[in-house]
Each structure stands twice: as structure tokens, then as C-alpha cells.
Write a protein that holds these residues in place. Structure first.
Motif, mmCIF file in Angstrom:
data_model
loop_
_atom_site.group_PDB
_atom_site.id
_atom_site.type_symbol
_atom_site.label_atom_id
_atom_site.label_comp_id
_atom_site.label_asym_id
_atom_site.label_seq_id
_atom_site.Cartn_x
_atom_site.Cartn_y
_atom_site.Cartn_z
ATOM 1 N N ARG A 1 0.702 -1.264 0.183
ATOM 2 C CA ARG A 1 0.182 -0.138 0.237
ATOM 3 C C ARG A 1 0.775 1.039 -0.345
ATOM 4 O O ARG A 1 1.941 1.438 0.852
ATOM 5 C CB ARG A 1 -0.851 -0.148 1.243
ATOM 6 C CG ARG A 1 -2.031 -0.992 1.077
ATOM 7 C CD ARG A 1 -2.046 -0.944 2.534
ATOM 8 N NE ARG A 1 -4.154 -2.209 2.079
ATOM 9 C CZ ARG A 1 -5.032 -2.161 3.266
ATOM 10 N NH1 ARG A 1 -4.341 -1.628 4.777
ATOM 11 N NH2 ARG A 1 -6.017 -3.132 3.339
ATOM 12 N N VAL B 1 1.129 5.308 -0.717
ATOM 13 C CA VAL B 1 0.761 6.887 -0.683
ATOM 14 C C VAL B 1 1.828 7.967 -1.821
ATOM 15 O O VAL B 1 3.217 7.463 -1.903
ATOM 16 C CB VAL B 1 0.734 7.379 0.319
ATOM 17 C CG1 VAL B 1 -0.006 8.713 0.498
ATOM 18 C CG2 VAL B 1 -0.603 6.906 1.491
ATOM 19 N N GLU C 1 -1.549 -1.675 -4.620
ATOM 20 C CA GLU C 1 -2.522 -0.235 -4.056
ATOM 21 C C GLU C 1 -2.168 1.123 -3.902
ATOM 22 O O GLU C 1 -1.129 0.944 -2.722
ATOM 23 C CB GLU C 1 -3.819 -1.355 -2.970
ATOM 24 C CG GLU C 1 -4.702 -0.683 -2.430
ATOM 25 C CD GLU C 1 -5.694 -0.773 -2.054
ATOM 26 O OE1 GLU C 1 -6.324 -0.423 -1.491
ATOM 27 O OE2 GLU C 1 -4.819 -1.902 -0.716
ATOM 28 N N PHE D 1 -3.450 4.869 -2.816
ATOM 29 C CA PHE D 1 -3.805 6.643 -2.476
ATOM 30 C C PHE D 1 -2.738 7.998 -2.966
ATOM 31 O O PHE D 1 -1.610 7.995 -2.129
ATOM 32 C CB PHE D 1 -3.233 5.897 -1.125
ATOM 33 C CG PHE D 1 -3.826 5.080 -0.189
ATOM 34 C CD1 PHE D 1 -5.416 4.654 -0.182
ATOM 35 C CD2 PHE D 1 -3.058 3.652 -0.688
ATOM 36 C CE1 PHE D 1 -5.727 3.410 -0.054
ATOM 37 C CE2 PHE D 1 -3.976 2.263 0.200
ATOM 38 C CZ PHE D 1 -4.465 2.125 0.538
ATOM 39 N N ALA E 1 -5.886 8.281 -10.468
ATOM 40 C CA ALA E 1 -6.172 6.884 -10.124
ATOM 41 C C ALA E 1 -6.599 5.836 -11.474
ATOM 42 O O ALA E 1 -6.546 4.822 -11.235
ATOM 43 C CB ALA E 1 -7.106 7.428 -9.002
ATOM 44 N N HIS F 1 -6.844 4.780 -5.316
ATOM 45 C CA HIS F 1 -7.845 6.103 -5.325
ATOM 46 C C HIS F 1 -7.334 6.808 -5.101
ATOM 47 O O HIS F 1 -6.266 7.637 -4.808
ATOM 48 C CB HIS F 1 -7.689 5.497 -3.391
ATOM 49 C CG HIS F 1 -8.011 3.875 -3.227
ATOM 50 N ND1 HIS F 1 -9.579 2.714 -2.667
ATOM 51 C CD2 HIS F 1 -7.146 2.745 -2.551
ATOM 52 C CE1 HIS F 1 -9.025 1.869 -2.919
ATOM 53 N NE2 HIS F 1 -7.880 1.616 -2.081
ATOM 54 N N PHE G 1 -7.324 11.328 -3.729
ATOM 55 C CA PHE G 1 -7.900 12.169 -2.797
ATOM 56 C C PHE G 1 -6.931 13.393 -3.047
ATOM 57 O O PHE G 1 -6.140 14.009 -3.750
ATOM 58 C CB PHE G 1 -6.530 11.778 -1.194
ATOM 59 C CG PHE G 1 -6.865 10.513 -1.196
ATOM 60 C CD1 PHE G 1 -8.242 9.547 -0.004
ATOM 61 C CD2 PHE G 1 -6.128 9.187 -1.107
ATOM 62 C CE1 PHE G 1 -7.739 8.528 0.723
ATOM 63 C CE2 PHE G 1 -7.071 7.463 -0.721
ATOM 64 C CZ PHE G 1 -7.875 7.763 -0.331
ATOM 65 N N LEU H 1 -7.506 8.943 4.878
ATOM 66 C CA LEU H 1 -7.128 7.430 4.231
ATOM 67 C C LEU H 1 -7.048 6.735 5.250
ATOM 68 O O LEU H 1 -7.219 5.460 5.128
ATOM 69 C CB LEU H 1 -5.761 8.227 4.549
ATOM 70 C CG LEU H 1 -4.613 6.836 3.798
ATOM 71 C CD1 LEU H 1 -4.785 6.366 2.490
ATOM 72 C CD2 LEU H 1 -3.124 7.596 4.090
ATOM 73 N N ALA I 1 -7.788 2.021 5.124
ATOM 74 C CA ALA I 1 -6.623 1.855 5.350
ATOM 75 C C ALA I 1 -6.013 1.604 6.720
ATOM 76 O O ALA I 1 -6.033 2.756 7.327
ATOM 77 C CB ALA I 1 -5.250 2.023 3.977
ATOM 78 N N ILE J 1 0.042 1.406 6.417
ATOM 79 C CA ILE J 1 0.375 2.221 4.268
ATOM 80 C C ILE J 1 2.052 1.593 4.671
ATOM 81 O O ILE J 1 2.422 1.588 5.996
ATOM 82 C CB ILE J 1 0.366 3.574 4.107
ATOM 83 C CG1 ILE J 1 1.450 4.386 5.716
ATOM 84 C CG2 ILE J 1 -0.712 3.645 3.949
ATOM 85 C CD1 ILE J 1 0.859 6.056 4.798
#
Length: 240
Positions: A7, A9, A31, A33, A46, A57, A59, A76, A80, A83
Motif C-alpha cells: 500500500r 501513498v 495499491e 493512495f 487513479a 484511490h 484524495f 486515508l 486503510a 500503509i
């Protein structure tokens, strides 16, 4: 896929290098963010990742606004429980044509987003990182944060923001290492950023000319893909 189950970001993901990195990490199975000041820009990236078969995803996060950073972290945290990697990429570039040409608002926004914003987004997301068994913080500092560098055309305020990032990541690396968090900083000079979906993305790689975004992406992949006993603190690049 190399980063299946990760995950990640990415701030400043709505355009430029952030977009390129997001697309490539999405292709690697991560995945994502994705945060940007303009939500629609983040959502467009995204959607591109999803179209390629990845998970992403979007944001909204204005790094120059502490409340926006807090709202991003809270939102977030609702989707989740951890991360694995935070990529501090968001930092507005400023080239106003001279030190006196930039107005006070431009200077404040550049330093606020690049310096304060980087510190705050790292601070607010650290609890989620500490829930991972492979936490990494990657910061795109740029050569402007390297001591003595003066070759970029960037405004002095941008240099100030990048110098702040360099100092922050230096001390953060030492203080978080006992917790198993790797803090990785990249100091590239200005580099070409072709469209990762276009023909030039692979064509420019290894040409021996200007540094390309593809090679910088590969540095990020290399660092976060290393075994946990391998702490690569910094990447410095020779500028031709």
C-alpha cells in the motif's frame, strides 16, 4: 507483480513525476493512495491506474494547508489500516524569473507546501506506517536540496523548501531507523519526464543524455524492493 500487496501513498500525484511514479507502481501491483491539491487530477491518475488493471484511490490534499493535510490523513485512515510506503513527492516548483519577481504569496506557498507540508504529511501518516512490517518513507528532495547546488533555474524559495526537506529527512532517518522505518531521499537534477503511456518512456531510457523519469522511478523501485536489512539513505546523481 513485484509490489503486489504493498500500500503506497504518493503526494503530488496529479501530474508530472508523481503521475509517472503512480502509473509504474500500479503496473507493479501496488495499491495506490494518490493525493493532489486538485482532486480531479488525482482521480484522473487513479482512473488511469485502474484502466491498466491496478488499484488506486484519489484524495485531495493541499500541502500548504495544515487542515487539508489532517483531513487527508483522517480520510486515508478510514480506508486503510496501514500503509507500507509514503512517497513525499508533492512540492510546487517555482521559477518566477528572479528573486524579486515572485510575490510574497508565491514564496509562502512554495515553502509552506514543500517544507512544512512534507513534515506534516509524514507526521500524520507515521502511525499508519508503523503498522506495516516494511515501512519506507521516500522523499523526492531534488538536487536543489544538495549543499552547494546552484545549477537549477528554480527560485530561491524552492531551494529553501528543498533544503528543509534535506535536513528533515536526514534527522528522520536516524530517529526512525530503530523503529524499522527506512527513510530514503533522492536528489536528482532537473530531468525529462515523458508520458509513461507514450513511446518515449522506454525509448529515452539509457540514452546517455539527460536523466529521465524512468530511471528515477527505477531508483525508487530498487530502494523499496531491498531486503529490510538494507538501508539506502540517499541517491545522488551526477549532473551532466
Amino acid at each position: 507483480m513485484r509490489f503486489q500487496g504493498y500500500r503506497i501513498v504518493v503526494t503530488g500525484a496529479g501530474r508530472g513525476f508523481g503521475r509517472s511514479l503512480a502509473i509504474e507502481l500500479g503496473r507493479d501491483g501496488a495499491e495506490l493512495f494518490l493525493a493532489a491539491r486538485d482532486f480531479q487530477a488525482a482521480e484522473a491518475v487513479a482512473e488511469t491506474v485502474r484502466h491498466l488493471g491496478g488499484r488506486a484511490h484519489a484524495f485531495e490534499c493541499d500541502l500548504a494547508d495544515p487542515e487539508s493535510v489532517r483531513d487527508f490523513a483522517a480520510t486515508l485512515g478510514e480506508v486503510a489500516d496501514r500503509i507500507d510506503v509514503l512517497v513525499n513527492n508533492g512540492a510546487p516548483y517555482l521559477d518566477a524569473g528572479g528573486f524579486l519577481e515572485a510575490d510574497d504569496a508565491q514564496v509562502a506557498a512554495t515553502i509552506g507546501a514543500g517544507a512544512t507540508g512534507t513534515v506534516l504529511v509524514t507526521k500524520t501518516l507515521l502511525p499508519l506506517l508503523l503498522r506495516s512490517d516494511r515501512p519506507d518513507i521516500v522523499t523526492m528532495v531534488s538536487g536543489c536540496g544538495e549543499y552547494g547546488n546552484h545549477r537549477s533555474e528554480a527560485h530561491e524559495a524552492f531551494y529553501a523548501a528543498k533544503a528543509a526537506q534535506a535536513g528533515f529527512t536526514e534527522v528522520l532517518s536516524k530517529r526512525l531507523r530503530p523503529k524499522g522505518v527506512r527513510v530514503i531521499s533522492l536528489y536528482p537534477p532537473d530531468f525529462d519526464n515523458p508520458d509513461p503511456l507514450g513511446p518515449d518512456w522506454d525509448a529515452e531510457r539509457g540514452s546517455g543524455d539527460a536523466l529521465s523519469a524512468r530511471s528515477v522511478v527505477d531508483c525508487v523501485r530498487f530502494a523499496i524492493g531491498q531486503p529490510r536489512d538494507c538501508f539506502i539513505k540517499s541517491f545522488y546523481f551526477e549532473q551532466v
